[in-house]
Design a protein around this motif. Structure first.
Motif, PDB file in Angstrom:
ATOM      1  N   ARG A  13       0.992  -0.976   0.079  1.00 44.60           N
ATOM      2  CA  ARG A  13      -0.251  -0.087   0.050  1.00 44.60           C
ATOM      3  C   ARG A  13       1.043   1.324  -0.093  1.00 44.60           C
ATOM      4  O   ARG A  13       0.664   1.642  -0.813  1.00 44.60           O
ATOM      5  CB  ARG A  13      -0.998  -0.257   1.443  1.00 44.60           C
ATOM      6  CG  ARG A  13      -2.151  -0.820   1.097  1.00 44.60           C
ATOM      7  CD  ARG A  13      -3.565  -0.724   2.323  1.00 44.60           C
ATOM      8  NE  ARG A  13      -3.876  -1.795   1.635  1.00 44.60           N
ATOM      9  CZ  ARG A  13      -3.450  -3.328   3.843  1.00 44.60           C
ATOM     10  NH1 ARG A  13      -3.096  -2.841   3.980  1.00 44.60           N
ATOM     11  NH2 ARG A  13      -4.945  -3.760   3.725  1.00 44.60           N
ATOM     12  N   LEU A  14       2.125   1.074   0.845  1.00 47.30           N
ATOM     13  CA  LEU A  14       2.961   2.392   1.188  1.00 47.30           C
ATOM     14  C   LEU A  14       3.480   2.430  -0.571  1.00 47.30           C
ATOM     15  O   LEU A  14       3.036   3.619  -1.492  1.00 47.30           O
ATOM     16  CB  LEU A  14       3.720   2.382   1.774  1.00 47.30           C
ATOM     17  CG  LEU A  14       3.633   1.996   3.555  1.00 47.30           C
ATOM     18  CD1 LEU A  14       5.041   2.078   4.479  1.00 47.30           C
ATOM     19  CD2 LEU A  14       2.719   3.387   3.814  1.00 47.30           C
ATOM     20  N   ALA A  15       3.835   1.553  -1.353  1.00 44.57           N
ATOM     21  CA  ALA A  15       4.282   1.340  -2.537  1.00 44.57           C
ATOM     22  C   ALA A  15       3.552   2.240  -4.052  1.00 44.57           C
ATOM     23  O   ALA A  15       3.774   2.672  -4.731  1.00 44.57           O
ATOM     24  CB  ALA A  15       5.136   0.154  -2.977  1.00 44.57           C
ATOM     25  N   LEU A  16       2.260   2.008  -3.743  1.00 47.04           N
ATOM     26  CA  LEU A  16       1.323   2.423  -4.077  1.00 47.04           C
ATOM     27  C   LEU A  16       0.680   4.243  -4.059  1.00 47.04           C
ATOM     28  O   LEU A  16       0.387   4.753  -4.494  1.00 47.04           O
ATOM     29  CB  LEU A  16      -0.411   2.019  -3.719  1.00 47.04           C
ATOM     30  CG  LEU A  16      -0.121   0.750  -4.906  1.00 47.04           C
ATOM     31  CD1 LEU A  16      -1.547   0.447  -4.203  1.00 47.04           C
ATOM     32  CD2 LEU A  16      -0.239   0.747  -6.258  1.00 47.04           C
ATOM     33  N   GLY A  17       1.814   4.485  -2.729  1.00 48.67           N
ATOM     34  CA  GLY A  17       1.658   6.157  -2.143  1.00 48.67           C
ATOM     35  C   GLY A  17       0.856   6.915  -1.188  1.00 48.67           C
ATOM     36  O   GLY A  17       0.108   8.341  -0.917  1.00 48.67           O
TER      37      GLY A  17
END
Lengths: 240, 260
Positions: free
Chosen positions: B160-164
């Motif tokens: 989820r973090l990697a999606l911004g």
């Protein structure tokens, strides 16, 4: 496909989207996992990152997506140091696909909505088509998808953030040969569309199929040309 | 002696049940005899000390500030207790103490602000103790659950973090699951009260000769306050702990998995 090998040295900066400039990284315990690594990621090309297990390939990708911060050197996106940019915006511009597909609980629609909650269904349909999935899958439970479908859905989810670079960490390692080829074709298509793709792989035949450029890491650093050739030759013999 | 005072003879007689427990332990070779004897003796000493100290604090002539000082000590000790039960959670002492302080401030403000009970030494100490005591277990539970969720589902959170997504959004489903787990036992207890068991305060009041319906109204008020206190403490510790395991630039710090 004829791929080139080399580091960031003596490269034309035009078209470079993501640049790792003498990047070092140490784990919390102090162990240095990366030592002064250089890498350039070009617009519209597939850069393959190869090297033995533990060489620091995944760590390098995590630095590119800003999930980690280098202990030395700089990572630049379009020339600007990542630490000077909004981390959330960086992650939307430099997407990341993990080794194992990671579907979130819920349907395919709810998974896609995590990346773009305000997107209309037509956008979801388009992105599913773009990754080779049937748009009727939108209401399927994400956990019920096959490995190949789940990885494609994860790529679709990342594409909704409109990235300019996609970092793919051995994205086909858990897939069967048919799905492996499908994802490779998808990566090539994305590069054709102008996205800079970084692909981590151990599989030399795969490297030869998809790479525009190959960079080999050994023990957390750029391999010398001799080391790169030795590694690739060993892999070739291993594949025979 | 009134019929609400059991005296030392009554306490001694109640030890008969401990003797039965020890007998069962010996018979079944549970090797718990020494532990039981130690717990019985320790409880007696601790409670007697508290009883004598409370007699001083709750004396109608004593200043109400002694009661407030007692509450402060309780809050600090609850922080130590939470830390001793969940050593693996980073910064748990400070978070636990802040959480218990919040519980005391909120619950006692409601109790005395709405004149549910009069503000006296004899109400301040037991009410604060009840709110803290009930909230502590839930705090430990939510702390462990959050550490467990974010550690076991690190891949999911980082995806989820990697999606911004921000750290708040990336951890929300996991934190929500942990908060639910910590709150459900208290909600279930509130549901089952009266049908399955008679709660302690009400039982005590009935034993002390208070009319059953009057005892019920007091117990109801206490249960509602306890439910609110548990929800408050769980939320404070849950959000505080989650903030602590992320960096300001939305990265998840390495987390040691709880062994519990």
């Amino acid at each position: 496909m004829l791929a080139t090998m080399g580091t960031a040295a003596n490269r034309d900066d035009e078209g470079v989207l993501l640049q790792f400039d003498t990047v070092s990284f140490s784990a919390p315990g102090g162990t240095e996992l990366l030592h002064r690594v250089d890498l350039c990621v070009d617009r519209g090309a597939v850069t393959v990152l190869a090297g033995p297990s533990g060489a620091g390939k995944s760590t390098l990708l995590r630095l590119g997506n800003r999930l980690e911060v280098p202990s030395g050197g700089l990572v630049r996106f379009k020339g600007t140091d990542l630490t000077a940019l909004d981390p959330q915006q960086v992650r939307r511009s430099v997407g990341m696909i993990f080794q194992r597909p990671i579907p979130f609980p819920g349907t395919v629609r709810s998974n896609l909505a995590v990346a773009d909650a305000s997107a209309p269904d037509s956008t979801f349909f388009d992105v599913l088509c773009r990754v080779g999935l049937d748009p009727s899958m939108l209401e399927r439970v994400a956990d019920d998808l096959s490995g190949g479908e789940a990885q494609r859905m994860c790529i679709a989810r990342t594409l909704l953030t409109e990235p300019e670079v996609i970092l793919m960490d051995e994205p086909t390692s858990s897939l069967d040969p048919e799905n492996r080829i499908g994802i490779e074709d998808l990566a090539r298509d994305l590069a054709q569309e102008g996205i800079g793709v970084v692909w981590v792989s151990h599989d030399l035949s795969q490297v030869q199929r998809i790479a525009d450029r190959i960079e080999v890491l050994v023990e957390g650093r750029n391999a010398t040309p001799t080391e790169s050739l030795t590694y690739l030759e060993q892999r070739t013999e291993g594949d025979r | 002696m009134s019929d609400t005072q059991i005296g030392w003879m009554g306490v001694t007689a109640s030890l008969a049940l401990v003797a039965i427990a020890i007998g069962l332990s010996l018979w079944q070779q549970l090797h718990l005899t020494r532990s039981m004897l130690w717990s019985v003796a320790r409880a007696a000493v601790q409670l007697l000390l508290v009883g004598f100290a409370l007699r001083l604090v709750l004396d109608s002539k004593a200043s109400v500030w002694w009661a407030w000082l007692w509450v402060v000590v309780m809050v600090v000790f609850s922080g130590f207790t939470i830390r001793s039960r969940a050593k693996e959670i980073p910064g748990i002492f400070l978070l636990g103490t802040i959480s218990m302080l919040t519980v005391v401030v909120v619950s006692l403000s409601v109790i005395f602000g709405f004149h549910i009970f009069p503000m006296q030494g004899r109400t301040i100490v037991p009410l604060a103790g009840m709110m803290i005591g009930n909230s502590m277990t839930s705090c430990v539970l939510v702390g462990r659950r959050i550490v467990g969720e974010l550690s076991d589902k690190r891949d999911e959170v980082e995806a989820r973090l990697a999606l911004g997504l921000s750290w708040q959004d990336a951890s929300r489903p996991n934190v929500r699951a942990a908060l639910r787990t910590a709150l459900v036992p208290q909600i279930e207890t509130t549901k089952a009260v009266g049908l399955v068991f008679l709660p302690g305060a009400m039982t005590g009041l009935v034993l002390a000769g208070v009319d059953a319906v009057d005892a019920v109204t007091i117990q109801l008020a206490l249960m509602y306050l306890v439910l609110g206190s548990v929800a408050t403490s769980v939320t404070v510790i849950g959000l505080g702990l989650t903030r602590q395991v992320f960096t300001p630039d939305h990265r998840l710090k390495p987390i040691a998995r709880s062994s519990h």
